[in-house]
Write a protein that holds these residues in place. Structure first.
Motif, PDB file in Angstrom:
ATOM      1  N   MET A 122       0.824  -1.211   0.000  1.00 15.42           N
ATOM      2  CA  MET A 122       0.000   0.000   0.000  1.00 15.42           C
ATOM      3  C   MET A 122       0.857   1.259   0.000  1.00 15.42           C
ATOM      4  N   THR A 123       1.913   1.251   0.784  1.00 15.96           N
ATOM      5  CA  THR A 123       2.798   2.413   0.841  1.00 15.96           C
ATOM      6  C   THR A 123       3.500   2.631  -0.484  1.00 15.96           C
ATOM      7  N   SER A 124       4.020   1.567  -1.054  1.00 12.29           N
ATOM      8  CA  SER A 124       4.732   1.712  -2.326  1.00 12.29           C
ATOM      9  C   SER A 124       3.794   2.142  -3.445  1.00 12.29           C
ATOM     10  N   PHE A 125       2.580   1.597  -3.451  1.00 12.58           N
ATOM     11  CA  PHE A 125       1.653   1.968  -4.517  1.00 12.58           C
ATOM     12  C   PHE A 125       1.158   3.404  -4.347  1.00 12.58           C
ATOM     13  N   SER A 126       0.889   3.810  -3.101  1.00 16.53           N
ATOM     14  CA  SER A 126       0.411   5.180  -2.896  1.00 16.53           C
ATOM     15  C   SER A 126       1.503   6.198  -3.192  1.00 16.53           C
ATOM     16  N   SER A 127       2.758   5.855  -2.929  1.00 20.02           N
ATOM     17  CA  SER A 127       3.831   6.789  -3.282  1.00 20.02           C
ATOM     18  C   SER A 127       4.093   6.779  -4.784  1.00 20.02           C
ATOM     19  N   LEU A 128       3.752   5.706  -5.452  1.00 21.81           N
ATOM     20  CA  LEU A 128       3.954   5.607  -6.889  1.00 21.81           C
ATOM     21  C   LEU A 128       2.902   6.387  -7.675  1.00 21.81           C
ATOM     22  N   VAL A 129       1.704   6.509  -7.110  1.00 18.93           N
ATOM     23  CA  VAL A 129       0.574   7.087  -7.843  1.00 18.93           C
ATOM     24  C   VAL A 129       0.874   8.479  -8.388  1.00 18.93           C
ATOM     25  N   SER A 130       1.443   9.344  -7.590  1.00 21.48           N
ATOM     26  CA  SER A 130       1.640  10.724  -8.042  1.00 21.48           C
ATOM     27  C   SER A 130       3.068  10.996  -8.505  1.00 21.48           C
ATOM     28  N   SER A 131       3.821   9.969  -8.752  1.00 22.17           N
ATOM     29  CA  SER A 131       5.214  10.180  -9.128  1.00 22.17           C
ATOM     30  C   SER A 131       5.402  10.228 -10.640  1.00 22.17           C
ATOM     31  N   GLU A 132       6.568  10.651 -11.020  1.00 25.42           N
ATOM     32  CA  GLU A 132       6.943  10.670 -12.432  1.00 25.42           C
ATOM     33  C   GLU A 132       7.114   9.248 -12.964  1.00 25.42           C
ATOM     34  N   LEU A 133       7.508   8.351 -12.077  1.00 28.60           N
ATOM     35  CA  LEU A 133       7.686   6.954 -12.459  1.00 28.60           C
ATOM     36  C   LEU A 133       6.362   6.333 -12.918  1.00 28.60           C
ATOM     37  N   ALA A 134       5.270   6.674 -12.253  1.00 26.65           N
ATOM     38  CA  ALA A 134       3.958   6.146 -12.648  1.00 26.65           C
ATOM     39  C   ALA A 134       3.572   6.645 -14.042  1.00 26.65           C
TER      40      ALA A 134
END
Length: 149
Positions: free
Chosen positions: A46-58
């Protein structure tokens, strides 16, 4: 998910479930530890996915098509892996709770029933599935994003 990973996951779960049933493994002994491990794994997902959501990587993963699944982005593939991992994790927590309740109700019974050992086998299988998916997710993220494979 990739077909080879689905097949591998099912084989691992079936093999470990069958072995634990054949040897009458009592999953209730490690059920609370299994709940702890799975809860930590779910929190990391959950932490990794929530930090991924608004990133440039996503955004990069959304634009890049996956090399093995035509028509699906890398973010879509990652989402399918996360969905499978969360579902198996929740199933493992439920089975662990059932196993602990059954063990406390059957502690005086010397010959535990078939149902008890089926629940124990399912608990062992889903715990192994969680660990397998944790490895696959880690490998997917490392291979796809760090080395662009």
């Amino acid at each position: 998910m990739y077909k080879k990973h689905r097949v591998m996951l099912m084989l691992v779960m079936l093999f470990l479930g069958a072995i634990s049933y054949l040897f009458s493994v009592d999953y209730a002994v490690i059920a609370s530890d299994g709940i702890t491990v799975v809860s930590i794994i779910l929190a990391i997902y959950m932490t990794s996915f929530s930090s991924l959501v608004s990133s440039e990587l996503a955004k990069k993963m959304q634009r890049k098509e996956d090399s093995e699944l035509a028509g699906k982005s890398q973010l879509g593939v990652l989402r399918s892996y996360l969905n499978a991992a969360v579902c198996i994790g929740i199933i493992n927590i439920i089975i662990s709770c059932i196993s602990m309740v059954l063990a406390s109700k059957m502690e005086l019974v010397v010959n535990k029933g078939v149902v008890y050992y089926i629940v124990s086998a399912c608990g062992c299988a889903t715990l192994a599935g969680n660990i397998c998916l944790m490895f696959l997710l880690f490998r997917f993220m490392v291979n796809r994003q760090l080395w662009n494979k």
